[in-house]
Design an enzyme around this catalytic site. Structure first.
Site, PDB file in Angstrom:
ATOM      1  N   ASP A 167       2.184   5.287   5.321  1.00  0.00           N
ATOM      2  CA  ASP A 167       2.748   4.019   4.834  1.00  0.00           C
ATOM      3  C   ASP A 167       4.042   4.252   4.060  1.00  0.00           C
ATOM      4  O   ASP A 167       4.215   3.763   2.948  1.00  0.00           O
ATOM      5  CB  ASP A 167       1.707   3.294   3.961  1.00  0.00           C
ATOM      6  N   ASP A 196       2.096   3.293   9.781  1.00  0.00           N
ATOM      7  CA  ASP A 196       2.999   2.411   9.045  1.00  0.00           C
ATOM      8  C   ASP A 196       4.264   3.180   8.657  1.00  0.00           C
ATOM      9  O   ASP A 196       4.364   3.765   7.576  1.00  0.00           O
ATOM     10  CB  ASP A 196       2.345   1.780   7.806  1.00  0.00           C
ATOM     11  N   TYR A 199       8.322  -0.260   8.272  1.00  0.00           N
ATOM     12  CA  TYR A 199       8.191  -1.607   7.691  1.00  0.00           C
ATOM     13  C   TYR A 199       9.367  -2.508   8.075  1.00  0.00           C
ATOM     14  O   TYR A 199       9.680  -3.472   7.373  1.00  0.00           O
ATOM     15  CB  TYR A 199       7.990  -1.567   6.167  1.00  0.00           C
ATOM     16  N   ASN A 233      -0.636  -0.889  11.554  1.00  0.00           N
ATOM     17  CA  ASN A 233      -0.418  -2.313  11.861  1.00  0.00           C
ATOM     18  C   ASN A 233       1.062  -2.685  11.826  1.00  0.00           C
ATOM     19  O   ASN A 233       1.489  -3.593  12.533  1.00  0.00           O
ATOM     20  CB  ASN A 233      -1.226  -3.208  10.920  1.00  0.00           C
ATOM     21  N   HIS A 234       1.854  -1.969  11.022  1.00  0.00           N
ATOM     22  CA  HIS A 234       3.288  -2.285  10.989  1.00  0.00           C
ATOM     23  C   HIS A 234       4.044  -1.765  12.213  1.00  0.00           C
ATOM     24  O   HIS A 234       5.254  -1.952  12.316  1.00  0.00           O
ATOM     25  CB  HIS A 234       3.929  -1.777   9.700  1.00  0.00           C
ATOM     26  N   HIS A 318      -5.345   4.843  11.064  1.00  0.00           N
ATOM     27  CA  HIS A 318      -4.606   4.104  10.041  1.00  0.00           C
ATOM     28  C   HIS A 318      -5.517   3.400   9.036  1.00  0.00           C
ATOM     29  O   HIS A 318      -5.337   3.517   7.822  1.00  0.00           O
ATOM     30  CB  HIS A 318      -3.649   3.113  10.681  1.00  0.00           C
ATOM     31  N   HIS A 327      -7.760  -4.587  -1.700  1.00  0.00           N
ATOM     32  CA  HIS A 327      -6.847  -4.881  -0.605  1.00  0.00           C
ATOM     33  C   HIS A 327      -7.335  -4.206   0.677  1.00  0.00           C
ATOM     34  O   HIS A 327      -7.681  -3.031   0.665  1.00  0.00           O
ATOM     35  CB  HIS A 327      -5.444  -4.381  -0.975  1.00  0.00           C
ATOM     36  N   HIS A 328      -7.384  -4.955   1.773  1.00  0.00           N
ATOM     37  CA  HIS A 328      -7.857  -4.465   3.080  1.00  0.00           C
ATOM     38  C   HIS A 328      -9.333  -4.071   3.050  1.00  0.00           C
ATOM     39  O   HIS A 328      -9.770  -3.262   3.877  1.00  0.00           O
ATOM     40  CB  HIS A 328      -7.036  -3.262   3.571  1.00  0.00           C
ATOM     41  N   HIS A 355      -2.951   2.791   5.244  1.00  0.00           N
ATOM     42  CA  HIS A 355      -3.160   1.344   5.190  1.00  0.00           C
ATOM     43  C   HIS A 355      -3.288   0.796   3.777  1.00  0.00           C
ATOM     44  O   HIS A 355      -2.576  -0.125   3.395  1.00  0.00           O
ATOM     45  CB  HIS A 355      -4.384   0.968   6.038  1.00  0.00           C
ATOM     46  N   HIS A 357      -2.473   1.027   0.050  1.00  0.00           N
ATOM     47  CA  HIS A 357      -1.344   1.703  -0.603  1.00  0.00           C
ATOM     48  C   HIS A 357      -1.776   2.318  -1.926  1.00  0.00           C
ATOM     49  O   HIS A 357      -1.430   1.857  -3.017  1.00  0.00           O
ATOM     50  CB  HIS A 357      -0.178   0.725  -0.784  1.00  0.00           C
TER      51      HIS A 357
END
Ligand SMILES: *[C@@H]1O[C@H](CO)[C@@H](O)[C@H](O)[C@H]1NC(C)=O
Ligand SMILES: *[C@@H]1O[C@H](CO)[C@@H](O)[C@H](O)[C@H]1NC(C)=O
Ligand SMILES: *[C@@H]1O[C@H](CO)[C@@H](O)[C@H](O)[C@H]1NC(C)=O
Ligand SMILES: *[C@@H]1O[C@H](CO)[C@@H](O)[C@H](O)[C@H]1NC(C)=O
Ligand SMILES: [Fe+2]
Length: 468
Positions: A167, A196, A199, A233-234, A318, A327-328, A355, A357
């Site tokens: 990421d 990732d 971005y 995902n990015h 990921h 988060h996530h 994924h 952060h």
């Protein structure tokens, strides 16, 4: 003096009691490290790290990845902005004057109203193992020279050091992370990247010029050592509203991987051997249910891993299967349900993901006993299970995931919301040393670390002890 010693002994005893209390009631350790709370701003377009190399149509965004299954090939990729230029890579071993040349392919793609430069991919095959090579990419009179070192032939005892970044993005923090990886006295020889990348998709219309800036940013490292790619995902860049309906289009045009060499039918999942490690890359954003291509590939892939040849079995993906951040939360759960039992059965040593952060390391646990009716759905200690490490803390513009589920679950050994990078330092067949470096300490401090005892060889030794 005696009294002072007694006092410090008492103090240590009390601290110990407190630690034990936390350990048993609340699982592992949540670092209370206080971070600077600055925003992670993207570096501006005119930053030094984004500067194009001088010269008309000069090759830029040079990056390497492994080019075959065994480690004897390298894929060199670069972009020429104005015209295709030369398709050739010239290369020679450091200990030889014999120059060779190999030709690759060139392609372009369009994304909404963006048109890419000329993207070159060139595979250099049949390299000698354990050898330093120089290589040159050129356009007209503009030449650029880089180098790389091949790994040893896959074998059980070669020490080998992997770096870990996820990421990353292109902020000032991203630059700190990459700099600390470069300055780390533990010298990473190959980078495992857990997804990732740029971005660019956070910009209007997924402005793909931010893919180009990212390519120029990482060149200073990725031009000299392979980066092993995992899609996040990015990388999806799926925006039907603007007519972009082919997932992973910019990513798959810019970053080639040797997927066919491991019998995969997609660049989104594949495997490589590198020195003493066998690395399996999976895709969190491609179908992975039963009968899907990824499922069929993995079920035939795992039995092929020969732990006598490559003792260390590493999986990259990921989305983490175990993460206790808010988060996530639980996004990796469906993949965990599908594949966790295989990771235990095949004694995977470690699963790295991104994924989220932040940083987190699990205990060796598994949660594979549940069968709908038995209610056995909590993680339990399991010596055959991998350690799960989330290393999505490269430093992108979305900032840190600071909110954690409370209390810390017992499977979570260490968690901390700071940017940083990791190293996985294989010493021999049985031992590897993992360490995580948070950015605030510079490159020299390990905030968390763990000795890994190889899962396969440890259990073989225990069995032979039991028999004799
Ligand atoms: C693409 O479209 C956006 C929005 O209309 C615009 O701001 C941008 O300048 C365009 N870029 C190019 C290369 O035409
Ligand atoms: C990025 O890091 C490098 C190496 O530390 C440094 O030379 C450069 O100035 C930094 N650039 C930015 C924009 O922070
Ligand atoms: C596994 O690797 C070792 C060492 O390279 C080799 O001797 C052995 O034949 C391999 N086993 C299989 C089943 O291929
Ligand atoms: C493997 O490395 C570990 C850690 O450096 C060391 O303690 C151990 O003795 C080594 N094993 C062998 C067989 O060399
Ligand atoms: Fe992500």
């Amino acid at each position: 003096m005696g009294f002072n010693n007694f006092c410090s002994a008492l103090a240590y005893f009390l601290v110990g009691l407190i630690l034990i209390a936390f350990g048993t009631c609340e699982g592992g350790f949540t670092s209370n490290y206080v971070r600077r709370n600055d925003l992670s701003l993207d570096m501006p377009l005119d930053s030094d790290v984004f500067r194009a190399p001088p010269g008309y149509n000069a090759p830029q965004q040079v990056h390497l990845t492994q080019g075959d299954h065994e480690g004897r090939a390298v894929i060199v990729s670069w972009i020429t902005p104005d015209e295709p230029g030369s398709n050739a890579v010239i290369y020679w071993a450091a200990n030889s004057k014999l120059k060779k040349s190999v030709h690759g392919i060139v392609l372009t793609y369009k994304y909404y109203n963006y048109t890419s430069g000329y993207i070159h991919h060139c595979t250099i095959k049949n390299l000698e193992y354990d050898t330093k090579y120089y290589y040159v990419v050129r356009s007209g009179n503009t030449k650029r020279q880089f180098w790389f070192t091949t790994p040893s032939k896959p074998n059980p005892n070669t020490p080998y050091t992997f770096g870990l970044i996820g990421d990353l993005g292109q902020t000032y923090d991203s630059n700190r992370t990459l700099t600390h990886y470069e300055m780390n006295p533990v010298k990473g020889q190959t980078l495992l990247f857990v997804g990732d990348l740029s971005y660019a998709d956070n910009y209007p219309f997924h402005d793909n010029t931010r893919w180009d800036t990212w390519g120029r940013f990482i060149e200073r490292n990725a031009g000299y050592q392979p980066w092993i790619w995992t899609a996040g995902n990015h990388e999806l860049d799926f925006v039907p509203d603007i007519g972009e309906t082919k997932p992973f289009k910019p990513y798959t045009h810019r970053f080639f991987v040797p997927y066919q060499a491991s019998g995969s039918t997609s660049p989104l999942w594949y495997s490589i051997k590198r020195a003493s490690a066998y690395i399996i890359v999976m895709s969190s954003y491609s179908a992975y249910g039963k009968y899907t291509p990824q499922y069929k590939w993995l079920i035939s892939e795992l039995p092929k891993v020969n732990r006598t040849e490559t003792p260390w079995l590493i999986v990259l993906m990921h989305s983490p299967m175990y993460s206790s951040y808010v988060h996530h939360f639980m996004e990796g759960e469906t993949m965990r349900v599908m594949y966790e039992s295989w990771f235990v059965e095949y004694k995977v040593d470690v699963v790295f993901a991104g994924h989220v952060h932040a940083y987190e390391r699990s205990e060796r646990v598994s949660n594979i006993a549940y069968n709908i009716v038995n209610g056995l759905c909590s993680p339990v200690k399991d010596h055959s299970a991998p350690v799960y490490i989330t290393i999505g803390d490269g430093g992108n513009q979305e900032g840190l995931a600071t909110e954690m589920t409370q209390p810390q679950p017992s499977y979570s050994a260490y968690r901390e919301a700071s940017f940083g990078h990791g190293t996985f330092d294989i010493k021999n067949r049985t031992h590897a040393y993992f360490s995580w470096h948070r950015n605030q300490d510079g490159f020299s401090v390990e905030a968390d670390s763990l000795w890994f005892h190889n899962r396969y060889w440890k259990s073989m030794e225990e069995q032979s002890v039991a028999v004799s």
